[in-house]
Write a protein that holds these residues in place. Structure first.
Motif, PDB file in Angstrom:
ATOM      1  N   VAL A 231       2.884 -23.951 -25.464  1.00 55.99           N
ATOM      2  CA  VAL A 231       3.631 -25.382 -25.151  1.00 55.99           C
ATOM      3  C   VAL A 231       4.061 -25.050 -22.999  1.00 55.99           C
ATOM      4  O   VAL A 231       4.193 -24.469 -22.830  1.00 55.99           O
ATOM      5  N   GLN A 232       3.276 -26.107 -22.773  1.00 61.16           N
ATOM      6  CA  GLN A 232       3.669 -26.043 -21.391  1.00 61.16           C
ATOM      7  C   GLN A 232       3.494 -27.549 -20.238  1.00 61.16           C
ATOM      8  O   GLN A 232       3.786 -28.890 -21.932  1.00 61.16           O
ATOM      9  N   CYS A 233       4.432 -27.993 -19.301  1.00 55.94           N
ATOM     10  CA  CYS A 233       4.549 -28.781 -19.254  1.00 55.94           C
ATOM     11  C   CYS A 233       4.452 -29.679 -17.650  1.00 55.94           C
ATOM     12  O   CYS A 233       3.417 -28.572 -16.727  1.00 55.94           O
ATOM     13  N   ASP A 234       4.249 -30.628 -17.563  1.00 54.85           N
ATOM     14  CA  ASP A 234       3.837 -31.144 -15.698  1.00 54.85           C
ATOM     15  C   ASP A 234       3.955 -32.604 -15.631  1.00 54.85           C
ATOM     16  O   ASP A 234       4.626 -32.673 -16.422  1.00 54.85           O
ATOM     17  N   ASN A 235       3.696 -32.784 -14.407  1.00 48.96           N
ATOM     18  CA  ASN A 235       4.247 -34.059 -13.820  1.00 48.96           C
ATOM     19  C   ASN A 235       6.268 -34.373 -13.944  1.00 48.96           C
ATOM     20  O   ASN A 235       6.311 -35.122 -14.614  1.00 48.96           O
ATOM     21  N   MET A 236       6.638 -33.278 -13.685  1.00 48.96           N
ATOM     22  CA  MET A 236       7.982 -33.305 -13.549  1.00 48.96           C
ATOM     23  C   MET A 236       8.808 -33.687 -12.489  1.00 48.96           C
ATOM     24  O   MET A 236       8.365 -32.977 -11.325  1.00 48.96           O
ATOM     25  N   SER A 237       9.718 -34.610 -13.132  1.00 49.99           N
ATOM     26  CA  SER A 237      10.521 -35.102 -11.748  1.00 49.99           C
ATOM     27  C   SER A 237      11.664 -35.458 -12.144  1.00 49.99           C
ATOM     28  O   SER A 237      12.524 -35.309 -13.108  1.00 49.99           O
ATOM     29  N   ILE A 238      12.765 -35.232 -11.767  1.00 48.19           N
ATOM     30  CA  ILE A 238      14.219 -34.924 -11.382  1.00 48.19           C
ATOM     31  C   ILE A 238      14.461 -35.891 -10.590  1.00 48.19           C
ATOM     32  O   ILE A 238      14.435 -36.003  -8.950  1.00 48.19           O
ATOM     33  N   ASN A 239      15.442 -36.826 -11.017  1.00 50.94           N
ATOM     34  CA  ASN A 239      16.142 -38.514  -9.877  1.00 50.94           C
ATOM     35  C   ASN A 239      15.200 -38.524  -9.515  1.00 50.94           C
ATOM     36  O   ASN A 239      15.171 -39.595  -7.974  1.00 50.94           O
ATOM     37  N   GLY A 240      13.168 -38.378  -9.740  1.00 52.79           N
ATOM     38  CA  GLY A 240      12.606 -39.745  -9.050  1.00 52.79           C
ATOM     39  C   GLY A 240      11.464 -38.558  -7.911  1.00 52.79           C
ATOM     40  O   GLY A 240      10.678 -38.600  -7.864  1.00 52.79           O
ATOM     41  N   PHE A 241      12.140 -37.458  -7.464  1.00 51.01           N
ATOM     42  CA  PHE A 241      11.897 -36.327  -6.629  1.00 51.01           C
ATOM     43  C   PHE A 241      10.979 -35.951  -7.417  1.00 51.01           C
ATOM     44  O   PHE A 241      11.061 -35.335  -8.594  1.00 51.01           O
ATOM     45  N   MET A 242       8.994 -34.836  -7.301  1.00 52.90           N
ATOM     46  CA  MET A 242       8.420 -34.284  -8.228  1.00 52.90           C
ATOM     47  C   MET A 242       9.225 -32.975  -8.230  1.00 52.90           C
ATOM     48  O   MET A 242       9.642 -32.935  -6.401  1.00 52.90           O
ATOM     49  N   VAL A 243       9.034 -32.058  -8.741  1.00 52.89           N
ATOM     50  CA  VAL A 243       9.639 -30.713  -8.489  1.00 52.89           C
ATOM     51  C   VAL A 243       8.232 -30.138  -9.579  1.00 52.89           C
ATOM     52  O   VAL A 243       7.546 -30.334 -10.065  1.00 52.89           O
ATOM     53  N   THR A 244       8.391 -29.002  -9.066  1.00 49.05           N
ATOM     54  CA  THR A 244       7.711 -27.583 -10.052  1.00 49.05           C
ATOM     55  C   THR A 244       8.042 -27.083 -11.377  1.00 49.05           C
ATOM     56  O   THR A 244       8.882 -26.310 -10.826  1.00 49.05           O
ATOM     57  N   PRO A 245       7.815 -27.412 -11.984  1.00 49.12           N
ATOM     58  CA  PRO A 245       8.447 -26.915 -13.153  1.00 49.12           C
ATOM     59  C   PRO A 245       7.656 -25.357 -13.805  1.00 49.12           C
ATOM     60  O   PRO A 245       6.578 -25.015 -13.553  1.00 49.12           O
ATOM     61  N   TYR A 246       8.574 -24.084 -14.180  1.00 49.50           N
ATOM     62  CA  TYR A 246       8.093 -23.160 -14.897  1.00 49.50           C
ATOM     63  C   TYR A 246       8.334 -22.304 -16.076  1.00 49.50           C
ATOM     64  O   TYR A 246       8.961 -22.549 -16.222  1.00 49.50           O
ATOM     65  N   PHE A 247       7.470 -22.933 -17.247  1.00 51.68           N
ATOM     66  CA  PHE A 247       7.474 -23.354 -18.071  1.00 51.68           C
ATOM     67  C   PHE A 247       6.145 -22.835 -19.040  1.00 51.68           C
ATOM     68  O   PHE A 247       5.213 -23.346 -18.698  1.00 51.68           O
ATOM     69  N   SER A 248       6.056 -21.779 -20.078  1.00 52.67           N
ATOM     70  CA  SER A 248       5.046 -21.769 -20.869  1.00 52.67           C
ATOM     71  C   SER A 248       5.488 -20.793 -22.304  1.00 52.67           C
ATOM     72  O   SER A 248       6.054 -19.759 -21.852  1.00 52.67           O
ATOM     73  N   SER A 249       5.578 -21.560 -23.260  1.00 56.64           N
ATOM     74  CA  SER A 249       5.949 -20.727 -24.038  1.00 56.64           C
ATOM     75  C   SER A 249       5.071 -20.761 -25.088  1.00 56.64           C
ATOM     76  O   SER A 249       4.812 -21.867 -25.706  1.00 56.64           O
ATOM     77  N   THR A 250       4.701 -19.772 -26.389  1.00 64.60           N
ATOM     78  CA  THR A 250       4.000 -19.728 -27.330  1.00 64.60           C
ATOM     79  C   THR A 250       4.832 -19.915 -28.755  1.00 64.60           C
ATOM     80  O   THR A 250       5.662 -18.789 -28.867  1.00 64.60           O
ATOM     81  N   VAL A 251       4.459 -20.102 -29.455  1.00 69.18           N
ATOM     82  CA  VAL A 251       5.085 -20.668 -30.767  1.00 69.18           C
ATOM     83  C   VAL A 251       4.172 -20.625 -32.407  1.00 69.18           C
ATOM     84  O   VAL A 251       3.093 -21.385 -32.243  1.00 69.18           O
ATOM     85  N   ASN A 252       4.853 -19.677 -32.324  1.00 68.52           N
ATOM     86  CA  ASN A 252       2.926 -19.080 -34.086  1.00 68.52           C
ATOM     87  C   ASN A 252       3.625 -19.934 -34.767  1.00 68.52           C
ATOM     88  O   ASN A 252       4.697 -20.520 -35.214  1.00 68.52           O
ATOM     89  N   ASP A 253       2.802 -20.857 -36.013  1.00 68.60           N
ATOM     90  CA  ASP A 253       2.924 -21.490 -36.692  1.00 68.60           C
ATOM     91  C   ASP A 253       4.062 -21.015 -37.842  1.00 68.60           C
ATOM     92  O   ASP A 253       4.100 -20.197 -37.969  1.00 68.60           O
ATOM     93  N   GLY A 254       4.772 -22.338 -38.456  1.00 69.31           N
ATOM     94  CA  GLY A 254       5.611 -21.959 -38.774  1.00 69.31           C
ATOM     95  C   GLY A 254       6.846 -21.156 -38.049  1.00 69.31           C
ATOM     96  O   GLY A 254       8.249 -21.018 -38.998  1.00 69.31           O
ATOM     97  N   ARG A 255       6.748 -21.395 -37.479  1.00 70.19           N
ATOM     98  CA  ARG A 255       8.021 -20.797 -36.251  1.00 70.19           C
ATOM     99  C   ARG A 255       8.979 -22.113 -35.346  1.00 70.19           C
ATOM    100  O   ARG A 255       8.579 -22.817 -34.566  1.00 70.19           O
ATOM    101  N   MET A 256      10.038 -20.808 -34.475  1.00 72.49           N
ATOM    102  CA  MET A 256      11.073 -21.669 -33.804  1.00 72.49           C
ATOM    103  C   MET A 256      11.209 -21.122 -32.501  1.00 72.49           C
ATOM    104  O   MET A 256      10.895 -20.082 -32.351  1.00 72.49           O
ATOM    105  N   ALA A 257      11.190 -21.841 -31.606  1.00 69.88           N
ATOM    106  CA  ALA A 257      11.995 -21.218 -30.582  1.00 69.88           C
ATOM    107  C   ALA A 257      12.757 -21.617 -29.840  1.00 69.88           C
ATOM    108  O   ALA A 257      13.014 -23.000 -29.611  1.00 69.88           O
ATOM    109  N   LEU A 258      13.158 -20.602 -29.090  1.00 65.81           N
ATOM    110  CA  LEU A 258      14.814 -22.129 -28.017  1.00 65.81           C
ATOM    111  C   LEU A 258      13.333 -21.231 -26.459  1.00 65.81           C
ATOM    112  O   LEU A 258      13.974 -20.194 -26.568  1.00 65.81           O
TER     113      LEU A 258
END
Length: 305
Positions: A231-258
């Protein structure tokens, strides 16, 4: 040697990030009912006990359990240890009967069905043995509400230490503790549901406005899609301003993640953002083997107001 230095640096970064948690300010993500769940709380107020119950549980594993024996490499779990500084760890013996210098790492580490970060990279010279410890992230265990370790699932990577090419990756290996069958692990899914599509569910829990790197958005991710995902993310804005998110999360089948979307403090400062109120972003769900997109969401909006 390089791998041990990397592990040490990761450990120091983790310690620094945890040391800053006491002054963090968390804002809950508003739920679908529109209720004002965005009251500021310090981390000390939301920690519940300030001490992880996992550190109190005297669970054990069967000593000298062979985790795998493949292509001249044997890894044996010797004991489950509880270090006052590092937290929980699996003591392992690595035996390399090949003619190559090997580096052994974890491909994935799962505790009570939650994906947990590990601190582990061991070098074993050709024909030699090595004792090492797979450390389980204390912060990850606490965030997942894991009071007692019931079962651990791992995959291992064996690499050529000289070329750093992957020689093989094991299938998932299950390691049960003495508490197996006695623990009912809760889903830490309180918050606002952001995505529920194709077997992937994402819940926004809270925003930490004073995390170690800047600001962080904590997500709960649940995967029942039938395949492992990233799971990754893109095109992120905060309060209307574009920012760069740093995020990549691997979640195996049948599992959970925080896991946490990180926004650097420099990005917040450059945009004059002093309070994270309104967030918009898109999520990409990827195949971890090919990194091809499985699906992508449209714009997802949520708020802490």
């Amino acid at each position: 040697m390089k791998q041990r230095l990397t592990t040490l640096l990761l450990t120091l970064c983790l310690a620094l990030s945890l040391s800053g948690c006491g002054s963090s300010v968390r804002k809950s993500i508003s739920d679908d009912s529109g209720g004002n769940a965005a009251q500021n709380q310090t981390a000390a107020e939301t920690t519940e006990a300030a001490t992880t119950e996992a550190a109190k549980s005297s669970v054990t594993i069967e000593e000298n359990t062979v985790l795998f024996d493949q292509d001249g490499l044997v890894v044996t779990a010797k004991d489950l240890t509880d270090d006052p500084i590092m937290g929980w760890g699996i003591e392992v013996l690595l035996e390399n009967s090949t003619d190559k210098n090997l580096t052994v790492q974890c491909g994935s580490l799962i505790v009570n069905d939650y994906m947990i970060t590990d601190l582990f990279s061991a070098d074993v010279a050709a024909g030699k043995k090595s004792n090492d410890t797979i450390w389980l992230s204390s912060a990850g265990l606490e965030a997942a509400g894991i009071d007692t370790i019931s079962d651990i699932a791992l995959t291992f990577l064996a690499l050529d230490s000289d070329s750093f090419t992957t020689l093989f990756e094991t299938d998932e290996i299950e390691l049960k503790t003495s508490a197996y069958g006695t623990v009912e692990q809760p889903a830490m899914d309180d918050g606002k549901e952001l995505v529920n599509e194709n077997g992937v569910r994402i819940v926004g829990k809270y925003v930490d406005e004073n995390s170690f790197w800047g600001a962080g958005v904590l997500l709960y991710i649940e995967n029942s899609s039938g395949k492992n995902v990233v799971v990754q993310c893109d095109n992120m804005s905060i309060n209307g301003f574009m920012v760069t998110p740093y995020f990549s999360s691997t979640v195996n089948d049948g599992r959970m993640a925080l896991d946490t979307i990180t926004i650097l403090s420099s990005d917040l400062e450059n945009n004059g953002i002093t309070s994270v109120d309104d967030i918009e972003l898109t999520f990409q769900i990827l195949d971890p083997d090919t990194f091809q997109t499985i699906f992508e969401t449209g714009p997802v909006e949520f708020s802490t107001k």
